[in-house]
Design an enzyme around this catalytic site. Structure first.
Site, PDB file in Angstrom:
ATOM      1  N   ASP A  75       0.816  -1.198   0.000  1.00 43.17           N
ATOM      2  CA  ASP A  75       0.000   0.000   0.000  1.00 43.17           C
ATOM      3  C   ASP A  75       0.862   1.265   0.000  1.00 43.17           C
ATOM      4  O   ASP A  75       1.820   1.383   0.767  1.00 43.17           O
ATOM      5  CB  ASP A  75      -0.897   0.000   1.242  1.00 43.17           C
ATOM      6  CG  ASP A  75      -1.768   1.229   1.350  1.00 43.17           C
ATOM      7  OD1 ASP A  75      -2.653   1.397   0.497  1.00 43.17           O
ATOM      8  OD2 ASP A  75      -1.548   2.033   2.286  1.00 43.17           O
ATOM      9  N   GLU A 126       1.257  -0.038  -4.921  1.00 41.36           N
ATOM     10  CA  GLU A 126       0.476   1.179  -5.127  1.00 41.36           C
ATOM     11  C   GLU A 126       1.470   2.319  -4.988  1.00 41.36           C
ATOM     12  O   GLU A 126       2.094   2.483  -3.937  1.00 41.36           O
ATOM     13  CB  GLU A 126      -0.636   1.329  -4.087  1.00 41.36           C
ATOM     14  CG  GLU A 126      -1.457   2.590  -4.338  1.00 41.36           C
ATOM     15  CD  GLU A 126      -2.316   3.005  -3.162  1.00 41.36           C
ATOM     16  OE1 GLU A 126      -3.271   3.771  -3.385  1.00 41.36           O
ATOM     17  OE2 GLU A 126      -2.040   2.586  -2.023  1.00 41.36           O
TER      18      GLU A 126
END
Length: 597
Positions: A262, A297
């Site tokens: 993330d 990400e």
């Protein structure tokens, strides 16, 4: 088959005893409190406190008492049966009997990803209930299930991005064995399982590390969540090890096939070897016989992390989520231009560049960011990019959590669906997207602290109450259990119109991908180009050793006339489209064509 990951942290069962290890450099005394007894731990060099207890066993509940005062859970706890503030539980990972000893994974190019939040993917919201949906995923054509973060977070409901105990599957979803059974059963159906992990911050409630390991964080780097994690200071080696071992733990002990990291753009690390690079190197070196996939990400669009070797395999990371592609599709489908969508003022052009080259922003100035963004990416294969029409962020970070199906015309969405599932990039579907679920996915939390709950509630209303026609009281309360309940999928929809028709369409497209597109993407990539016969018309070709895939689409008014198919065969087309000497496209129609080598 038994699996366990050995690490320097936490409670390790071995030789009839349990070894406890806590890194607490800010304190001198630590006491192990276990099964009603207290035992002083041995203070060792570099801030470590250790003790081997011959009386401890699997199932024992324990805490650490810091200098006679605060009692804390183990930061490397394998399970928290009573949530983040309760005692940790000793787990013997070798007690679980795996049945997938022959499983080595699947090539990355095979991936069709289904992103799911365990708590709302089913009515029960558990690992076991999600296991019962694996046949549906297999029959649909899904080859990879991706779970939103499961690391233990405060309360019984949350997205998972507020996790504070990175090694403990959240108690609300079930036990560690329940999660292992989900992975084991997925592998039995030849479905890979990926896990979303958060290494850029800890949640705002239940993080005790600053009280006994202050150097785990640093004021030199500030993030949206406060002081940065210390990945590059004097004691960074232990901090980095905590996260690298966490990655290896999920991949080895739980047999996950990959991780989605993330917001790596929010990981501040000035060392010569960035932690996400070290993590990838150690994963590749530690598990060389398996197909392991690491996905980023990264809002910075740093193509450097996605390089391939001479054989075309990822050197470090397999792919990146491409928000650029989503934003271009979203603006085309909805016309929305607020926030970051303002950067996509030529959505057809941006979409064409994404599909042919990966990123829309490859070093250009972003007005929304106020800075240059991205690196050149055209040299990378399509498989270096994960594309989607929606995901948990893009749905849940809307005020009402609406899915794309509620925001656009079905005919437009049908073209976009084909554009997603038949393009050679790795496609991702958000849970329920396969039948165009009507349920929203809203932002929800479950903090015990009333002041923190109020701050989250007020912040959400400030964020959305000033635009989009919402009064502050109309913005869903993230702390209300009803917000969570509204976000659960309703699986009964799949038998009703129009959901049943969308499900059939999605399944047919994935079958086409398997039969017609995968044989190309499994061969070496030669390059791609995008032509624009008109401002709202795209003609994209991807060349592989096995042949050429072509996508033509028209998003504007009137008729668009495209070059004919030549030797290519049309594998999919919008209703009414035929290929003669040329291809005539009406507004919001398109076609995919394949020419074999």
């Amino acid at each position: 088959m038994r699996r366990a990951h050995s690490m320097p942290f936490g409670a390790e069962v071995a030789d009839g005893a349990v070894r406890f290890s806590l890194w607490a450099p800010s304190v001198r005394e630590v006491t192990l409190m276990i099964d009603g007894a207290e035992r002083p731990m041995n203070a060792e060099a570099d801030g470590w406190h250790r003790l081997t207890d011959p009386l401890a066993r699997a199932g024992s509940l324990y805490r650490y008492r810091i200098e006679g005062g605060l009692s804390i859970p183990d930061p490397a706890s394998r399970f928290q049966p009573d949530d983040i503030d309760g005692p940790s539980q000793v787990v013997d990972p070798t007690a679980f009997a795996w049945t997938d000893s022959e499983w080595r994974g699947r090539p990355w190019e095979d991936a069709v990803i289904y992103e799911a939040h365990v708590g709302t993917a089913t009515r029960e919201g558990t690992f076991a209930a999600l296991t019962a949906k694996l046949d549906h995923l297999r029959d649909l054509g899904i080859t990879a299930l991706e779970l939103l973060p499961v690391a233990d977070f405060p309360g019984d409901r949350g997205w998972g991005y507020d996790g504070v105990l990175h090694y403990a599957p959240d108690h609300a979803y079930g036990t560690p064995d329940d999660l292992k059974r989900l992975v084991d059963e997925a592998h039995r159906r030849e479905i890979m399982v990926f896990l979303d992990v958060v290494y850029n911050h800890f949640g705002p409630s239940g993080n005790y590390l600053p009280t006994y390991a202050a150097s785990f964080f640093t004021e030199r780097h500030q993030t949206a969540w406060g002081a940065g994690i210390n990945f590059d200071g004097a004691t960074a080696a232990i901090v980095r090890d905590y996260f690298v071992h966490n990655a290896l733990y999920w991949l080895e002990e739980y047999h996950f096939d990959g991780l989605r990291l993330d917001a790596v753009h929010a990981i501040a690390d000035d060392s010569s070897r960035h932690v996400i690079g070290e993590l990838a190197e150690r994963v590749r070196a530690g598990l060389p016989q398996r197909e392991i996939h690491l996905v980023l990400e990264n809002a910075a669009n740093e193509a450097r992390w996605l390089d391939r070797d001479e054989a075309g395999r990822p050197v470090l990371h397999s792919a990146q989520w491409t928000d650029d592609t989503h934003h271009a599709w979203h603006r085309l489908l909805t016309g929305e231009s607020d926030g970051y969508y303002a950067d996509y003022d030529d959505p057809a052009g941006h979409l064409g560049r994404c599909l042919a080259e990966g990123f829309a922003y490859q070093g250009e100035f972003s007005a929304h960011e106020g800075a240059v963004r991205g690196e050149p990416s055209a040299h990378l294969p399509p498989s270096a990019f994960v594309n989607f029409l929606q995901n948990h962020d893009q749905v849940g970070n809307r005020a009402q959590g609406e899915r794309i199906g509620a925001l656009t015309d079905p005919a437009k969405l049908s073209l976009a669906r084909a554009g997603l599932l038949l393009s050679p990039q790795i496609p991702l579907l958000f849970m329920g997207e396969e039948w165009q679920a009507s349920t929203p996915f809203q932002y929800f939390v479950d903090f015990a602290d009333p002041e923190l709950s109020k701050a989250v509630r007020d912040g959400r209303r400030r964020e959305f109450g000033s635009f989009g026609g919402f009064a502050a009281e109309e913005v869903p309360d993230p702390t209300d259990a009803g917000t969570f309940a509204r976000s659960r999928l309703d699986w009964t929809e799949i038998t009703r119109s129009p959901h049943a028709e969308v499900l059939a369409e999605t399944k047919a497209l994935l079958q086409l991908r398997h039969d017609q597109v995968a044989p190309l993407t499994g061969t070496p990539f030669r390059g791609a180009n995008c032509r624009r016969p008109g401002p709202d018309t795209l003609d994209i070709r991807w060349d592989f050793a096995g042949g050429t895939l072509r996508f033509v689409a028209h998003f504007g008014a009137g008729e668009a006339v495209m070059d004919g198919p030549g030797s290519a065969g049309m594998i999919w087309a919008s209703p009414g489209i035929e290929a003669g000497s040329d291809i005539r496209l009406q507004p919001w129609t398109g076609a995919f064509l394949v020419a074999r080598s």
